[in-house]
Design a protein around this motif. Structure first.
Motif, PDB file in Angstrom:
ATOM      1  N   LEU A  23       0.833  -1.202   0.000  1.00  0.00           N
ATOM      2  CA  LEU A  23       0.000   0.000   0.000  1.00  0.00           C
ATOM      3  C   LEU A  23       0.869   1.254   0.000  1.00  0.00           C
ATOM      4  O   LEU A  23       0.587   2.216  -0.723  1.00  0.00           O
ATOM      5  N   LEU A  24       1.926   1.243   0.807  1.00  0.00           N
ATOM      6  CA  LEU A  24       2.845   2.376   0.820  1.00  0.00           C
ATOM      7  C   LEU A  24       3.479   2.566  -0.558  1.00  0.00           C
ATOM      8  O   LEU A  24       3.578   3.681  -1.059  1.00  0.00           O
ATOM      9  N   GLY A  25       3.895   1.449  -1.165  1.00  0.00           N
ATOM     10  CA  GLY A  25       4.487   1.519  -2.501  1.00  0.00           C
ATOM     11  C   GLY A  25       3.531   2.058  -3.543  1.00  0.00           C
ATOM     12  O   GLY A  25       3.934   2.761  -4.470  1.00  0.00           O
ATOM     13  N   ASP A  26       2.253   1.755  -3.395  1.00  0.00           N
ATOM     14  CA  ASP A  26       1.241   2.290  -4.311  1.00  0.00           C
ATOM     15  C   ASP A  26       1.159   3.805  -4.221  1.00  0.00           C
ATOM     16  O   ASP A  26       1.002   4.493  -5.232  1.00  0.00           O
ATOM     17  N   LEU A  27       1.221   4.318  -2.984  1.00  0.00           N
ATOM     18  CA  LEU A  27       1.040   5.750  -2.760  1.00  0.00           C
ATOM     19  C   LEU A  27       2.332   6.547  -2.856  1.00  0.00           C
ATOM     20  O   LEU A  27       2.347   7.636  -3.409  1.00  0.00           O
ATOM     21  N   HIS A  72      -5.773   2.539   1.425  1.00  0.00           N
ATOM     22  CA  HIS A  72      -5.155   3.708   0.804  1.00  0.00           C
ATOM     23  C   HIS A  72      -5.602   5.031   1.440  1.00  0.00           C
ATOM     24  O   HIS A  72      -4.744   5.879   1.717  1.00  0.00           O
ATOM     25  N   PRO A  73      -6.911   5.232   1.680  1.00  0.00           N
ATOM     26  CA  PRO A  73      -7.329   6.531   2.237  1.00  0.00           C
ATOM     27  C   PRO A  73      -6.712   6.827   3.610  1.00  0.00           C
ATOM     28  O   PRO A  73      -6.233   7.938   3.859  1.00  0.00           O
ATOM     29  N   GLU A  74      -6.717   5.847   4.494  1.00  0.00           N
ATOM     30  CA  GLU A  74      -6.163   6.042   5.831  1.00  0.00           C
ATOM     31  C   GLU A  74      -4.649   6.248   5.790  1.00  0.00           C
ATOM     32  O   GLU A  74      -4.114   7.097   6.512  1.00  0.00           O
ATOM     33  N   LEU A  75      -3.973   5.476   4.935  1.00  0.00           N
ATOM     34  CA  LEU A  75      -2.527   5.621   4.818  1.00  0.00           C
ATOM     35  C   LEU A  75      -2.180   6.982   4.217  1.00  0.00           C
ATOM     36  O   LEU A  75      -1.240   7.633   4.673  1.00  0.00           O
ATOM     37  N   ARG A  76      -2.932   7.422   3.235  1.00  0.00           N
ATOM     38  CA  ARG A  76      -2.696   8.747   2.640  1.00  0.00           C
ATOM     39  C   ARG A  76      -2.848   9.836   3.707  1.00  0.00           C
ATOM     40  O   ARG A  76      -2.015  10.739   3.820  1.00  0.00           O
ATOM     41  N   GLN A  77      -3.897   9.742   4.513  1.00  0.00           N
ATOM     42  CA  GLN A  77      -4.114  10.729   5.572  1.00  0.00           C
ATOM     43  C   GLN A  77      -2.970  10.691   6.594  1.00  0.00           C
ATOM     44  O   GLN A  77      -2.488  11.724   7.049  1.00  0.00           O
TER      45      GLN A  77
END
Length: 101
Positions: A23-27, A72-77
């Motif tokens: 997920l981190l790699g995606d963002l 993704h939304p929580e990690l982005r925040q």
């Protein structure tokens, strides 16, 4: 965006931890090379604090944490909050935070 000093609390064979890194790699693929991975099994204090919560992202300088489950939304925040905290730290001290080693 500056490096917020990311840590991933994990352990060997943790498929959710692998998913968290993906997920981190995606963002933010640029942060993967700076990501510090700490195996909670190596330290009883880490095991007690994070053992049932892994994967957990944390920042070295701000104390922010994001425990599973997240997408993704929580990690982005979380990353946005970590960046703001790192920026405040830079403004207050007059120098950038040390990169993760």
């Amino acid at each position: 965006m500056e490096n917020p000093g990311l840590i991933l609390y994990s352990t060997l064979g943790c498929h959710l931890c692998e998913e968290a890194a993906r997920l981190l790699g995606d963002l933010r693929p640029d942060l993967l090379s700076h990501l510090r991975i700490i195996d909670v099994a190596d330290d009883p204090a880490h095991m007690e604090r994070y053992g049932f919560r892994i994967p957990v992202f944390a920042t070295e300088h701000s104390g922010l944490e994001l425990g599973w489950p997240f997408g993704h939304p929580e990690l982005r925040q979380f990353l946005d909050s970590a960046h703001r905290a790192a920026s405040r730290s830079t403004t207050e001290t007059g120098k950038a935070s040390d990169p993760v080693k």
